[in-house]
Design a protein around this motif. Structure first.
Motif, PDB file in Angstrom:
ATOM      1  N   ALA A 284       0.835  -1.201   0.000  1.00  0.00           N
ATOM      2  CA  ALA A 284       0.000   0.000   0.000  1.00  0.00           C
ATOM      3  C   ALA A 284       0.869   1.250   0.000  1.00  0.00           C
ATOM      4  CB  ALA A 284      -0.911  -0.004   1.230  1.00  0.00           C
ATOM      5  N   GLY A 285       0.277   2.380  -0.353  1.00  0.00           N
ATOM      6  CA  GLY A 285       1.021   3.627  -0.382  1.00  0.00           C
ATOM      7  C   GLY A 285       1.515   4.027   0.993  1.00  0.00           C
ATOM      8  N   ALA A 286       2.459   4.969   1.011  1.00  0.00           N
ATOM      9  CA  ALA A 286       3.028   5.407   2.285  1.00  0.00           C
ATOM     10  C   ALA A 286       1.950   6.063   3.146  1.00  0.00           C
ATOM     11  CB  ALA A 286       4.169   6.379   2.048  1.00  0.00           C
ATOM     12  N   PRO A 287       1.858   5.701   4.428  1.00  0.00           N
ATOM     13  CA  PRO A 287       0.822   6.263   5.298  1.00  0.00           C
ATOM     14  C   PRO A 287       1.205   7.638   5.818  1.00  0.00           C
ATOM     15  CG  PRO A 287       2.191   4.753   6.538  1.00  0.00           C
ATOM     16  CD  PRO A 287       2.686   4.710   5.111  1.00  0.00           C
ATOM     17  N   GLY A 288       0.199   8.384   6.247  1.00  0.00           N
ATOM     18  CA  GLY A 288       0.455   9.650   6.917  1.00  0.00           C
ATOM     19  C   GLY A 288       0.811   9.413   8.373  1.00  0.00           C
ATOM     20  N   LEU A 289       1.206  10.474   9.063  1.00  0.00           N
ATOM     21  CA  LEU A 289       1.586  10.353  10.461  1.00  0.00           C
ATOM     22  C   LEU A 289       0.361  10.266  11.357  1.00  0.00           C
ATOM     23  CD1 LEU A 289       4.550  12.869  10.686  1.00  0.00           C
ATOM     24  CD2 LEU A 289       4.609  10.424  10.216  1.00  0.00           C
ATOM     25  N   ALA A 290       0.606   9.933  12.617  1.00  0.00           N
ATOM     26  CA  ALA A 290      -0.476   9.769  13.572  1.00  0.00           C
ATOM     27  C   ALA A 290      -1.188  11.081  13.845  1.00  0.00           C
ATOM     28  CB  ALA A 290       0.071   9.211  14.885  1.00  0.00           C
ATOM     29  N   ARG A 291      -2.457  10.979  14.181  1.00  0.00           N
ATOM     30  CA  ARG A 291      -3.260  12.152  14.520  1.00  0.00           C
ATOM     31  C   ARG A 291      -2.622  12.968  15.634  1.00  0.00           C
ATOM     32  NH1 ARG A 291      -6.132  12.741  18.707  1.00  0.00           N
ATOM     33  NH2 ARG A 291      -5.824  10.549  19.200  1.00  0.00           N
ATOM     34  N   HIS A 292      -2.083  12.304  16.643  1.00  0.00           N
ATOM     35  CA  HIS A 292      -1.578  13.025  17.808  1.00  0.00           C
ATOM     36  C   HIS A 292      -0.061  13.180  17.819  1.00  0.00           C
ATOM     37  CE1 HIS A 292      -1.991   8.689  18.899  1.00  0.00           C
ATOM     38  NE2 HIS A 292      -0.746   8.877  19.267  1.00  0.00           N
ATOM     39  N   ALA A 293       0.606  12.909  16.683  1.00  0.00           N
ATOM     40  CA  ALA A 293       2.032  13.189  16.615  1.00  0.00           C
ATOM     41  C   ALA A 293       2.275  14.683  16.808  1.00  0.00           C
ATOM     42  CB  ALA A 293       2.607  12.740  15.274  1.00  0.00           C
ATOM     43  N   MET A 294       3.396  15.043  17.415  1.00  0.00           N
ATOM     44  CA  MET A 294       3.729  16.461  17.524  1.00  0.00           C
ATOM     45  C   MET A 294       3.955  17.051  16.144  1.00  0.00           C
ATOM     46  SD  MET A 294       6.869  18.447  19.445  1.00  0.00           S
ATOM     47  CE  MET A 294       6.072  18.471  21.058  1.00  0.00           C
ATOM     48  N   ALA A 295       4.642  16.307  15.271  1.00  0.00           N
ATOM     49  CA  ALA A 295       4.974  16.803  13.948  1.00  0.00           C
ATOM     50  C   ALA A 295       3.784  16.748  13.010  1.00  0.00           C
ATOM     51  CB  ALA A 295       6.126  15.988  13.363  1.00  0.00           C
TER      52      ALA A 295
ATOM     53  N   GLY B 171      10.709  14.868   8.746  1.00  0.00           N
ATOM     54  CA  GLY B 171      11.403  15.782   9.640  1.00  0.00           C
ATOM     55  C   GLY B 171      10.626  17.083   9.729  1.00  0.00           C
ATOM     56  N   TRP B 172      10.589  17.680  10.928  1.00  0.00           N
ATOM     57  CA  TRP B 172       9.702  18.830  11.167  1.00  0.00           C
ATOM     58  C   TRP B 172      10.355  19.787  12.154  1.00  0.00           C
ATOM     59  CZ3 TRP B 172       7.220  19.857  15.930  1.00  0.00           C
ATOM     60  CH2 TRP B 172       6.144  20.758  15.902  1.00  0.00           C
ATOM     61  N   VAL B 173      10.285  21.083  11.851  1.00  0.00           N
ATOM     62  CA  VAL B 173      10.807  22.135  12.728  1.00  0.00           C
ATOM     63  C   VAL B 173       9.751  23.228  12.832  1.00  0.00           C
ATOM     64  CG1 VAL B 173      12.614  23.839  13.120  1.00  0.00           C
ATOM     65  CG2 VAL B 173      13.192  21.669  12.035  1.00  0.00           C
ATOM     66  N   GLU B 174       9.479  23.682  14.061  1.00  0.00           N
ATOM     67  CA  GLU B 174       8.485  24.728  14.280  1.00  0.00           C
ATOM     68  C   GLU B 174       9.047  25.784  15.226  1.00  0.00           C
ATOM     69  OE1 GLU B 174       3.816  24.541  15.034  1.00  0.00           O
ATOM     70  OE2 GLU B 174       4.927  24.060  16.870  1.00  0.00           O
ATOM     71  N   VAL B 175       8.717  27.038  14.941  1.00  0.00           N
ATOM     72  CA  VAL B 175       9.075  28.170  15.802  1.00  0.00           C
ATOM     73  C   VAL B 175       7.802  28.920  16.140  1.00  0.00           C
ATOM     74  CG1 VAL B 175      10.384  30.310  16.005  1.00  0.00           C
ATOM     75  CG2 VAL B 175      11.373  28.364  14.787  1.00  0.00           C
ATOM     76  N   GLY B 176       7.626  29.267  17.413  1.00  0.00           N
ATOM     77  CA  GLY B 176       6.422  29.956  17.831  1.00  0.00           C
ATOM     78  C   GLY B 176       6.703  31.123  18.751  1.00  0.00           C
ATOM     79  N   VAL B 177       5.768  32.067  18.765  1.00  0.00           N
ATOM     80  CA  VAL B 177       5.810  33.224  19.654  1.00  0.00           C
ATOM     81  C   VAL B 177       4.524  33.226  20.463  1.00  0.00           C
ATOM     82  CG1 VAL B 177       5.915  35.734  19.810  1.00  0.00           C
ATOM     83  CG2 VAL B 177       7.222  34.546  18.043  1.00  0.00           C
ATOM     84  N   LEU B 178       4.641  33.300  21.798  1.00  0.00           N
ATOM     85  CA  LEU B 178       3.479  33.302  22.684  1.00  0.00           C
ATOM     86  C   LEU B 178       3.300  34.701  23.251  1.00  0.00           C
ATOM     87  CD1 LEU B 178       4.172  29.947  24.599  1.00  0.00           C
ATOM     88  CD2 LEU B 178       2.800  30.306  22.543  1.00  0.00           C
ATOM     89  N   GLY B 179       2.279  35.408  22.768  1.00  0.00           N
ATOM     90  CA  GLY B 179       2.045  36.765  23.248  1.00  0.00           C
ATOM     91  C   GLY B 179       2.276  37.796  22.160  1.00  0.00           C
ATOM     92  N   ASP B 180       2.637  39.007  22.567  1.00  0.00           N
ATOM     93  CA  ASP B 180       2.829  40.130  21.663  1.00  0.00           C
ATOM     94  C   ASP B 180       4.140  39.959  20.900  1.00  0.00           C
ATOM     95  OD1 ASP B 180       3.146  42.554  20.358  1.00  0.00           O
ATOM     96  OD2 ASP B 180       2.378  43.742  22.041  1.00  0.00           O
ATOM     97  N   VAL B 181       4.058  39.821  19.598  1.00  0.00           N
ATOM     98  CA  VAL B 181       5.253  39.572  18.791  1.00  0.00           C
ATOM     99  C   VAL B 181       6.195  40.772  18.761  1.00  0.00           C
ATOM    100  CG1 VAL B 181       4.090  37.888  17.333  1.00  0.00           C
ATOM    101  CG2 VAL B 181       4.058  40.295  16.684  1.00  0.00           C
TER     102      VAL B 181
ATOM    103  N   ASN C 143      10.176  23.725  18.440  1.00  0.00           N
ATOM    104  CA  ASN C 143       9.839  22.309  18.491  1.00  0.00           C
ATOM    105  C   ASN C 143      10.522  21.575  17.349  1.00  0.00           C
ATOM    106  OD1 ASN C 143       7.876  22.688  20.667  1.00  0.00           O
ATOM    107  ND2 ASN C 143       6.562  23.605  19.107  1.00  0.00           N
ATOM    108  N   LEU C 144      11.043  20.405  17.652  1.00  0.00           N
ATOM    109  CA  LEU C 144      11.706  19.566  16.655  1.00  0.00           C
ATOM    110  C   LEU C 144      11.145  18.155  16.756  1.00  0.00           C
ATOM    111  CD1 LEU C 144      15.435  20.552  17.400  1.00  0.00           C
ATOM    112  CD2 LEU C 144      13.986  21.506  15.594  1.00  0.00           C
ATOM    113  N   ALA C 145      11.025  17.476  15.614  1.00  0.00           N
ATOM    114  CA  ALA C 145      10.565  16.085  15.656  1.00  0.00           C
ATOM    115  C   ALA C 145      11.041  15.339  14.417  1.00  0.00           C
ATOM    116  CB  ALA C 145       9.047  16.011  15.756  1.00  0.00           C
ATOM    117  N   PHE C 146      11.333  14.059  14.618  1.00  0.00           N
ATOM    118  CA  PHE C 146      11.599  13.131  13.519  1.00  0.00           C
ATOM    119  C   PHE C 146      10.620  11.984  13.671  1.00  0.00           C
ATOM    120  CE2 PHE C 146      13.660   9.260  11.908  1.00  0.00           C
ATOM    121  CZ  PHE C 146      13.807   9.629  10.576  1.00  0.00           C
ATOM    122  N   SER C 147       9.844  11.719  12.618  1.00  0.00           N
ATOM    123  CA  SER C 147       8.753  10.757  12.712  1.00  0.00           C
ATOM    124  C   SER C 147       8.830   9.760  11.569  1.00  0.00           C
ATOM    125  CB  SER C 147       7.399  11.472  12.669  1.00  0.00           C
ATOM    126  OG  SER C 147       7.342  12.523  13.592  1.00  0.00           O
ATOM    127  N   MET C 148       8.178   8.627  11.763  1.00  0.00           N
ATOM    128  CA  MET C 148       8.071   7.630  10.706  1.00  0.00           C
ATOM    129  C   MET C 148       6.776   6.850  10.874  1.00  0.00           C
ATOM    130  SD  MET C 148      11.083   5.109  12.087  1.00  0.00           S
ATOM    131  CE  MET C 148      12.195   6.513  12.202  1.00  0.00           C
TER     132      MET C 148
END
Length: 262
Positions: free
Chosen positions: A21-32, A155-165, A175-180
């Motif tokens: 079957a084709g490659a699956p997507g990641l889990a619903r509750h994965a961070m990435a 592979g996934w990288v996220e940057v966030g700002v909490l509050g007044d930018v 946040n960083l994550a490597f998933s399969m």
């Protein structure tokens, strides 16, 4: 806690491909997030709960729409949370909400794809009850997925700002994550993830393992556990939920019908 068994399982999981079957997507509750998007013209709903026993429970609902073949938009809301408060009764109530968009802007014939995602966290929860942050959050991420026969690496990288930018002392989060994810049969998908967050107060790291079961071609049940990999993470967080594509609602999209599937 000794993380060695979890790491071994993480490395072994992608080798267990028993289907073409084709490659699956990641889990619903994965961070990435990965580069897959909701099918064009269709709506998809995700409902799930998470539990850090004795500390925190949350129930999240997410609605997604395939805006085009490469773009999806979504809205999510933590409809109920219960949080332990030291020296006080447990905090209870609704949590924060969010809006987001993901765009898969590049892909090739070798199974490599790249996407960008932007999301806004809306403080609908109660900061005093600890069910909300009390401030807006602005997040941007980039992800790269590689598909093989029945397996997806991400592979996934996220940057966030909490509050007044515009404020100098605004809290930053990275946040960083490597998933399969791998097909384990015609109806089962196994997934694994290593992730870490870097915030002003805590830098928790987790290893996540789980299974997804295709109950129907367009509905999946999933469950998993995130194991804390350092002293700043919870010992274990448990997840349970489902994802279902509702098809095309109304006269829209490129097709007159929808046959389900992911």
């Amino acid at each position: 806690m000794n993380p060695t068994p979890l790491v071994v399982l993480l490395l072994v999981t992608p080798a267990c491909v028993l289907t073409e079957a084709g490659a699956p997507g990641l889990a619903r509750h994965a961070m990435a997030s990965d580069t897959s998007t909701t099918k064009y013209g269709t709506f998809e709903v995700e409902v799930g709960g998470s539990s850090d026993p004795g500390q925190h429970q949350a129930y999240l609902v997410t609605m997604k729409h395939g805006l085009s073949e490469q773009v999806e938009i979504y809205a999510d809301w933590s409809v109920y949370e219960k949080v332990k408060r030291v020296g006080l009764d447990d905090g209870e109530g609704i949590g924060d909400a969010g809006l987001g968009i993901r765009h898969r802007f590049w892909e090739n014939s070798q199974g490599t794809s790249t996407a960008l995602e932007g999301r806004v966290a809306i403080p609908t929860g109660d900061e005093d009850e600890l069910t909300g942050t009390g401030s807006m959050g602005w997040f941007g991420s980039v992800m790269v997925s590689q598909d093989f026969e029945g397996t997806r690496l991400n592979g996934w990288v996220e940057v966030g700002v909490l509050g007044d930018v515009l404020e100098d002392d605004t809290e930053m989060q990275r946040n960083l994550a490597f998933s399969m994810a791998s097909n384990l049969g015609e109806e089962l998908v196994g997934y694994a993830e290593l992730s870490r967050s870097f915030g002003e107060l805590l830098d928790p790291a987790y290893g996540t393992l789980g299974l997804g079961w295709h109950v129907t071609p367009h509905t999946m049940l999933d469950f998993g556990v995130a194991i804390g990999m350092n002293n700043e993470a919870a010992d274990a967080v448990y997840f349970l939920g489902f994802t279902s594509n509702l098809g095309i609602l109304g006269a829209q999209g490129p097709r007159a019908g929808y046959d389900g599937g992911y």
